[in-house]
Structures are given as structure tokens and as C-alpha cells.
Design an enzyme around this catalytic site. Sequence first.
Site, short mmCIF file in Angstrom:
data_model
loop_
_atom_site.label_atom_id
_atom_site.label_comp_id
_atom_site.label_asym_id
_atom_site.label_seq_id
_atom_site.Cartn_x
_atom_site.Cartn_y
_atom_site.Cartn_z
N SER A 33 -42.92 3.53 -22.66
CA SER A 33 -43.74 3.21 -21.49
C SER A 33 -43.67 4.26 -20.38
CB SER A 33 -43.34 1.84 -20.96
OG SER A 33 -44.20 1.43 -19.96
N HIS A 34 -43.15 3.88 -19.23
CA HIS A 34 -43.13 4.75 -18.05
C HIS A 34 -41.93 5.69 -18.05
CE1 HIS A 34 -40.84 1.13 -17.54
NE2 HIS A 34 -40.11 1.73 -16.63
N ASP A 65 -49.76 4.07 -16.87
CA ASP A 65 -48.46 4.60 -17.27
C ASP A 65 -48.48 5.23 -18.66
OD1 ASP A 65 -48.68 2.29 -18.77
OD2 ASP A 65 -46.56 1.79 -18.63
N ASP A 112 -47.84 4.30 -21.70
CA ASP A 112 -48.47 3.61 -22.82
C ASP A 112 -49.71 2.84 -22.43
OD1 ASP A 112 -46.86 1.81 -21.39
OD2 ASP A 112 -46.58 0.52 -23.13
N ASP A 161 -50.32 0.37 -20.28
CA ASP A 161 -50.39 -1.05 -19.93
C ASP A 161 -50.21 -1.33 -18.44
OD1 ASP A 161 -47.70 -0.45 -19.98
OD2 ASP A 161 -47.12 -2.07 -21.36
N ARG A 162 -49.73 -0.34 -17.68
CA ARG A 162 -49.59 -0.56 -16.24
C ARG A 162 -50.75 0.06 -15.47
NH1 ARG A 162 -43.28 0.08 -14.52
NH2 ARG A 162 -42.46 -1.08 -16.29
N LYS A 200 -50.16 -6.48 -21.16
CA LYS A 200 -50.76 -6.09 -19.90
C LYS A 200 -51.66 -4.89 -20.17
CE LYS A 200 -46.52 -3.75 -18.27
NZ LYS A 200 -45.50 -4.10 -19.28
C1 VG1 Z 1 -39.83 -3.49 -16.56
C2 VG1 Z 1 -40.63 -4.32 -15.59
C3 VG1 Z 1 -41.27 -5.50 -16.32
C4 VG1 Z 1 -42.12 -4.99 -17.48
C5 VG1 Z 1 -41.26 -4.11 -18.37
C6 VG1 Z 1 -42.07 -3.49 -19.49
O1 VG1 Z 1 -38.78 -4.27 -17.11
O2 VG1 Z 1 -39.84 -4.77 -14.54
O3 VG1 Z 1 -42.05 -6.23 -15.41
O4 VG1 Z 1 -42.63 -6.06 -18.22
O5 VG1 Z 1 -40.67 -3.05 -17.62
O6 VG1 Z 1 -43.12 -2.75 -18.98
P1 VG1 Z 1 -37.27 -4.20 -16.57
O7 VG1 Z 1 -36.49 -5.09 -17.47
O8 VG1 Z 1 -36.88 -2.76 -16.62
O9 VG1 Z 1 -37.31 -4.70 -15.16
V1 VG1 Z 1 -43.56 -1.30 -19.70
O10 VG1 Z 1 -45.00 -0.79 -18.97
O11 VG1 Z 1 -42.15 -0.46 -19.54
O12 VG1 Z 1 -43.80 -1.69 -21.31
CO CO Z 2 -45.98 0.48 -20.04
#
Ligand code: VG1
Ligand code: CO
Length: 562
Positions: free
Chosen positions: A131-132, A296, A298, A300-301, A395
Amino acid sequence: MASLCLLCTVDAWGEAAMAVVQIIPTTPFDGQKPGTSGLRKKVKVFAQPHYLENFVQSIFDSLSDFAGQTLVVGGDGRYHNRVAIQTILHMAAANGFGRVLVGQGGILSTPAASCVIRKHQAYGGIILSASHNPGGPDEDFGIKYNIGAGGPAPESITDAIYLRTQTIDSYKILPAEAVDLDVIGSQTLGGMVVEVIDPVADYADLMASLFDFDAIGAMLRDGAFRMRFDAMHAVTGPYATRILEGMLGAPAGTVINGTPLEDFGGGHPDPNLVYAHDLVAEMFGANAPDFGAASDGDGDRNMILGGNFFVTPSDSLAVLAANATLCPGYAAGLKGIARSMPTSRAADLVAARLGIPAWETPTGWKFFGTLLDAGKATLCGEESFGTGSDHVREKDGLWAVLMWLNVLACRREPVSAIVTAHWADYGRTYYSRHDYEAIDSAAAECLMAHLRSEGPKLAGQVLEGFTVAACDDFAYTDPVDGSVSTKQGVRLMFTDGSRVVFRLSGTGTAGATLRVYLERHEPNPALHQQDTQQALAPLIAIAQQVADIRGRSGRDAPTVIT
Ligand code: VG1
Ligand code: CO
């Protein structure tokens, strides 16, 4: 020594083919426990012999009745994506899948993967993404399994996968040539068909079915409205370019940083005010465009900006919910709104006005799946720049951008005017998250343990003028399947509705990350123009006082404030 097993199969041309499945002995790795969104580790960890293989075999061993079925595979294009996909394809063939749909170049954004799984009625999917988190040889990689409904596997499955990783002693793989991921069309791998698909097409069709592309296109083409989309050198580039500049006719250059790079250009593909600096500089500069957005790694954000104006993700969810019926796909109204626990309650106020349920789930998109499947919620959101709906089970960054564009095309008002009018109507929920990244894990656990034991004793006390109503550790019982998830974050709740929430990240790969979520509702429109950090200053002081963040983390200030 690998053992061999002869598998007589029939390939796509109807000819008998002999494929030799290798059964490779292995031993378990520690720590293959999926977090908030799959297993995330450094590339160097994933690149160790057998590491990925163990996890993938553990996924397959936790599933049943998939022989001959379809699996979807794709990722965000980060470093190691192609290597991992080849391994997964060869293991899927050895384990008996009938067909794999894989995005061209190994690319599928997370929401597009969810879309493809659903549209093609696949058995499930494997998404490769961290992801990010940054990408590159010294950075992060990730993998997660999504179920046939298109969403992240629920905890019952991720727990089973983790259990299996602890006892695994062999995995199956088909030694065969690498699959050509760059040419669209069908190939065979042993008895399995590999279809390399256009990663954008199905997703783009779905978007066109939900939003008024004529109205959005007219607005984007008329020259009076200017927008900028920052793909942050990540997976959304091809999607945004095809949809915004191609289908909707936005001027070339509307999408910036649109070519996915294995290391995201050395950046941190997290769409917030800190990391999306190119976009932020433009949107807060002179002659700013009317609308800015970023997504982001991937896809989804999303981050939504107006000219000189930032929309918090919590407010974005509330505003989209209040305006949803302007979009063709949501014209019939919403069934309910779901948000993760730390997300501000701005959306709850909209749900109350609409007379529909407001659901509060633990952090992570996997908890929305049952509500969406059961028709209990239509829109979902998280404070971490995540918004989505029942159109897929992830998302969806670009979806949120298109929904905003649809609302803007109907209302023809600036983003700032729409949001401030929303505040005037519902009150403003001041909201911020303070992250303390990569702190010592033991110290972080100790901080949380202290809050769990001492927090409840604060009830009735007055801190910085706020009276503590209650303090608990959030536990969730899924209203659809009854599954229970405990220890989802400590909530310090005040009598005026303000909250401070503490939890540890489940996506980091180094040490622990403490997240402190701060929220205060201000009904008086005369007080809606304050600086967010100032408006939340007493709550920030309370968080420091009750958790002794400085003392326990050794940090004077948060690493990132969003
Ligand atoms: C974080 C965010 C959460 C989100 C998750 C995956 O998790 O707070 O809201 O669903 O990332 O998003 P954590 O456990 O680090 O707080 V992504 O865009 O990284 O797939
Ligand atoms: Co993501």
C-alpha cells in the site's frame, strides 16, 4: 531433496500435457501473521528462499474446493511484484487452480482486483501490495488473500493461514518457464490457463456505471474547472489517465506522476498533506486548481483537496454520504453508513439525518465486508484516507475522486463552499491523527497495557476542562456473522462527545507505530474557522498526560500529523 509428482493434465488446446509438480520440503518462518491488511515485510524478508512460497501454500492449504477454479492475481507494481507473481502462478498451477486472471505487467490496483474477482466470479484473489509503504529493494512488500466476494479475507481465514504457516513442511510448485505478463491473452501453465487481462477495463466500466460521466466530462472539458490528480508514481496512474484524460476528456497533464515505478520515484506513496508534496504545493499555491486529489501505492486511498482547502477523510465520507443521491449509482439512497472506530463521527450525523444505520467497526476494510454483503451499508470510510462503497469490497481511491467530481458537476460550487456549508448544517468535527512511527515495540505495548489498565479509572475525572465519560478497549461483535474482535483500540470518551483513541498500527514493518486519534465536535458555525491543531489542543494535552507518550516513546513530537 524435492520429490516429484506426475500430474496428467489437459491443456487449453485439449491436448494431454505432462506437468511435473515439485513438492519442496520447507520449515516454518516466524511472524507470518497477517496484520490489518495482509502480511507486510521488507523485500529482503520476502526474497528469502521459501518465505513467499510458505505463505502462499499456507493460503492454499487454508482454502478448500478450489480445483479447477479461477484465481485473480495482481499487485501495485512495486519492486519484487513480478518475481512474486511468477512464483504464485507456478504454485497456483501446482495446487490445481484451473485459471488465473492476472493484470498486464502484473498490475492490478487493490480496488480493481476486487472488481475483477467479483465480475469474473473468481474463487478468490491474491493481491501483492504494501500500500502506502515505500517500495524498492530495501523497502516494503506485502501479500494478502481476498475472498470470492472480493474483499480481504476475514479473520477466520487469516487466523487459519497464520496457523498453517507455523506447521508447514512442504509446498507445491510447477517448474516451468516464466509466464509472459506483458502480452494480453491466454497462455497455459501445466494444466492451468493464465489469462493476462487489461488491468483497467473492467474497473473503468464499473466506474462509468456508477457516475454521470457526461456531466463530469462536460465540467472537465469546459476550461473553467481545473483539476490535478497525483498518482504518486503508483498503481493508479494508468487508471486515472485512462478514465480522467481518456474517457472523460480532461486535459493532458491533469494526471501527474502517472507512470507506476517500482520504487514510486523514491517517494512515500501515501496521499496526505505530508507526502503528496507536489500536489499540495500546487493546491495551496497561487492560481490553485479547483480540485486536487491523490491516491496511494495500491490505489485504495484518496486525498481530496479544493483550492487552498483540505478535506479530512472523515469529512469526505460525511459529505459524500450527504450528497450521494446526486450520483446515478446511488440515486436510490443509502442503506447505511459504516466507519472504522477511530474515524470521526461526522458520518454518523448524516446517517441520523437520513434515518439509516451508522455502523462502527474495527480498523481495516475486512470488517466492512459482511455489512456490505448483507445490504446493511452502502458507503464505508476510514480516517486513513479510505472511502468506498458496495460497488467492490475494498476501499477505492479513484472511485472517491469520481464521486466528488460527480457532486461538483451537479452543485457547481467550490469544494470549500460545499464542506463549510456541510459544517454549518451538521456542525464541524475537528479531527486529527498523530502518528509516532517506528518506536520501540516493547515500549509501545507497555503504553497500551498502561492505558488498558489505568484508563477505565479516569471515568468522572475532569482533564483540561473535559469530563471523562468512559474509557474502554474497543471490542466488536460483527452484527452479521457474530464473530468477535477484541483489543481494537483504547477509547477515551468525554461527556461532550469528544474522543481520544489510541491504537498500534497493524501495517508497519519496523518497530511499532502508535496512532493517536483526536476528535471534537463544534456545533457553533462562528467557531468553524479555527486551526485544527489549535482546536484540538486540550485533547492533545490530555493524550500526552494520560499516556505519557514522550516518556514512553522517547519522542517529543509525532512523526506524521494528518
Ligand atoms: C492502516 C490504516 C487503516 C487501513 C490500513 C490498510 O492500518 O490505519 O485504516 O485500513 O492501513 O490500508 P494500521 O493498522 O496501520 O493503522 V492500506 O491503503 O495500507 O491497504
Ligand atoms: Co492502500
